[in-house]
Design an enzyme around this catalytic site. Sequence first.
Site, PDB file in Angstrom:
ATOM      1  N   ARG A 119       0.847  -1.197   0.000  1.00  0.00           N
ATOM      2  CA  ARG A 119       0.000   0.000   0.000  1.00  0.00           C
ATOM      3  C   ARG A 119       0.880   1.243   0.000  1.00  0.00           C
ATOM      4  O   ARG A 119       0.907   2.020   0.934  1.00  0.00           O
ATOM      5  CB  ARG A 119      -0.962  -0.072   1.156  1.00  0.00           C
ATOM      6  CG  ARG A 119      -1.967  -1.179   0.889  1.00  0.00           C
ATOM      7  CD  ARG A 119      -2.905  -1.367   2.006  1.00  0.00           C
ATOM      8  NE  ARG A 119      -4.242  -0.965   1.634  1.00  0.00           N
ATOM      9  CZ  ARG A 119      -5.278  -1.061   2.445  1.00  0.00           C
ATOM     10  NH1 ARG A 119      -5.116  -1.509   3.660  1.00  0.00           N
ATOM     11  NH2 ARG A 119      -6.476  -0.685   2.043  1.00  0.00           N
ATOM     12  N   GLN A 124      -1.331   2.678  -5.557  1.00  0.00           N
ATOM     13  CA  GLN A 124      -2.709   2.959  -5.128  1.00  0.00           C
ATOM     14  C   GLN A 124      -3.744   2.503  -6.145  1.00  0.00           C
ATOM     15  O   GLN A 124      -4.810   2.029  -5.782  1.00  0.00           O
ATOM     16  CB  GLN A 124      -2.879   4.457  -4.866  1.00  0.00           C
ATOM     17  CG  GLN A 124      -2.569   4.811  -3.424  1.00  0.00           C
ATOM     18  CD  GLN A 124      -2.779   6.275  -3.109  1.00  0.00           C
ATOM     19  OE1 GLN A 124      -3.362   7.002  -3.893  1.00  0.00           O
ATOM     20  NE2 GLN A 124      -2.299   6.703  -1.974  1.00  0.00           N
ATOM     21  N   ASP A 127      -4.694  -1.124  -5.681  1.00  0.00           N
ATOM     22  CA  ASP A 127      -5.029  -1.509  -4.310  1.00  0.00           C
ATOM     23  C   ASP A 127      -6.474  -2.023  -4.229  1.00  0.00           C
ATOM     24  O   ASP A 127      -7.416  -1.267  -4.000  1.00  0.00           O
ATOM     25  CB  ASP A 127      -4.802  -0.288  -3.403  1.00  0.00           C
ATOM     26  CG  ASP A 127      -5.056  -0.580  -1.946  1.00  0.00           C
ATOM     27  OD1 ASP A 127      -5.504  -1.696  -1.622  1.00  0.00           O
ATOM     28  OD2 ASP A 127      -4.807   0.322  -1.118  1.00  0.00           O
ATOM     29  N   SER A 130      -8.461  -1.582  -0.876  1.00  0.00           N
ATOM     30  CA  SER A 130      -9.116  -0.280  -0.693  1.00  0.00           C
ATOM     31  C   SER A 130     -10.368  -0.175  -1.545  1.00  0.00           C
ATOM     32  O   SER A 130     -11.405   0.307  -1.079  1.00  0.00           O
ATOM     33  CB  SER A 130      -8.171   0.862  -1.071  1.00  0.00           C
ATOM     34  OG  SER A 130      -7.201   1.028  -0.084  1.00  0.00           O
ATOM     35  N   TYR A 224      -0.944   1.810  10.003  1.00  0.00           N
ATOM     36  CA  TYR A 224      -2.016   0.898  10.414  1.00  0.00           C
ATOM     37  C   TYR A 224      -2.132   0.861  11.931  1.00  0.00           C
ATOM     38  O   TYR A 224      -1.240   1.298  12.648  1.00  0.00           O
ATOM     39  CB  TYR A 224      -1.721  -0.524   9.915  1.00  0.00           C
ATOM     40  CG  TYR A 224      -1.916  -0.662   8.433  1.00  0.00           C
ATOM     41  CD1 TYR A 224      -3.196  -0.761   7.899  1.00  0.00           C
ATOM     42  CD2 TYR A 224      -0.829  -0.677   7.585  1.00  0.00           C
ATOM     43  CE1 TYR A 224      -3.374  -0.883   6.542  1.00  0.00           C
ATOM     44  CE2 TYR A 224      -1.007  -0.801   6.220  1.00  0.00           C
ATOM     45  CZ  TYR A 224      -2.275  -0.901   5.699  1.00  0.00           C
ATOM     46  OH  TYR A 224      -2.463  -1.019   4.365  1.00  0.00           O
TER      47      TYR A 224
END
Length: 379
Positions: A119, A124, A127, A130, A224
């Site tokens: 990530r 992106q 991903d 997501s 995270y």
Amino acid sequence: MRVAVVAESLEGESRVALVPDGARKLVDLGYEVAIETGAGRAAEIDDEEYEDAGATLTDDPLPGATVVLSVQPLARDRIRQLHAGASLVSFLPTAQALDQVRDMRDCGLTAYSLELVPRISRAQSMDALSSQALVAGYRSAIVAAGMLRHFFPLNMTAAGTVPPAEVLVLGAGVAGLQAIATAKRLGAVVKGYDVRAAAAEEIASMGAQAIDLDLDSLEGAGGYAREMTEDRAERQRELLTPYIAAADALITTAAVPGRRAPMLVTRAMVEQMGSGSVVIDLAAESGGNVEGSVPGETVRIGAARVWGGRNVPSEMPLPASRLLSTNIVNLLTLMTGRGEDGAGFAPDHDDEVVAGCCVIFEGEVRHQPTRELLGGDRA
Ligand code: NAD
């Protein structure tokens, strides 16, 4: 070089790994795209749309495939049909799909897992976690609004004033923020809580109230969350109890990468909610944020109805497939080399995105946690 797209066989899986627009892009890149007949049907995509995009429809797209695309890990009987050296791209939760991983290894295949795409900013657009979390978060708010037998927005009418619903969202990552944004748009009064300090600002930017429990934030590597100690978890549950008791709808989306979902809400906490209240546990499949939630079912706890999510993105198969297909096409584009004789599938394993998502390379298990899961087996 042939890219094959299979029809999903897992019960309840309605998505497809490639939509017609994605097929067109792969054809433009120089691939021959073979789609299994009916692969897009559950996502409301007709076979003809694939043909119009330049793909071929077939009952068995696997023979001769260089790359096989699927949403779920390929079924075991199909893995065995592939020639050594073929590559698979799909979600691949290796702990739950260990039999398939073993077969892929033994057949000398290469497997890339969508969950493992790093990530980082450059990746992106690839991903899939997501993109699918966005769908699940939106859906969770819509399910809450549908189950709640009240208005979400404030209504001031000649017949009286209807107060807005109070929605509480726990976990404000991609899914949680989308749940907050959706519930806000529907007019509810929304509060949110997350253990990461940065989340408070993000919750506020959605127009919701960020709850401050005056506890330490739990920021881990890569932005995270970290796992809570049992003391911290207990204190958090205690402090959240009055907020939960006051909510008409509670939506939980909390996760810690690589771990079982944290248990944020006990049965006793749900029992404090008022009559007609609803709870949506998006983490039900990975252990559950709410004690007693069951994936794919609605159960009653006290006066509340508790909905446990199961493959929630699949409940909106067309938009979920479109986003997923874009992620996969972007990943394949990264893996396509341009040699003298044109474009071809040539993943560069010195690239951190390619290396990061590679679970098995030509029969060699490269993902360390999966090697450990395979234990004494030849890894
Ligand atoms: P996730 O699905 O792993 O977790 C969901 C949320 O649960 C997280 O916000 C986490 O902090 C929260 N959580 C964990 N334990 C909790 C607890 N005990 N109580 C309350 N909340 C708890 O996370 P995600 O949605 O995949 O993303 C999390 C972070 O990663 C965010 O900062 C996001 O912006 C970032 N992110 C970055 C990229 C990128 O750079 N490409 C992509 C996606 C997400």
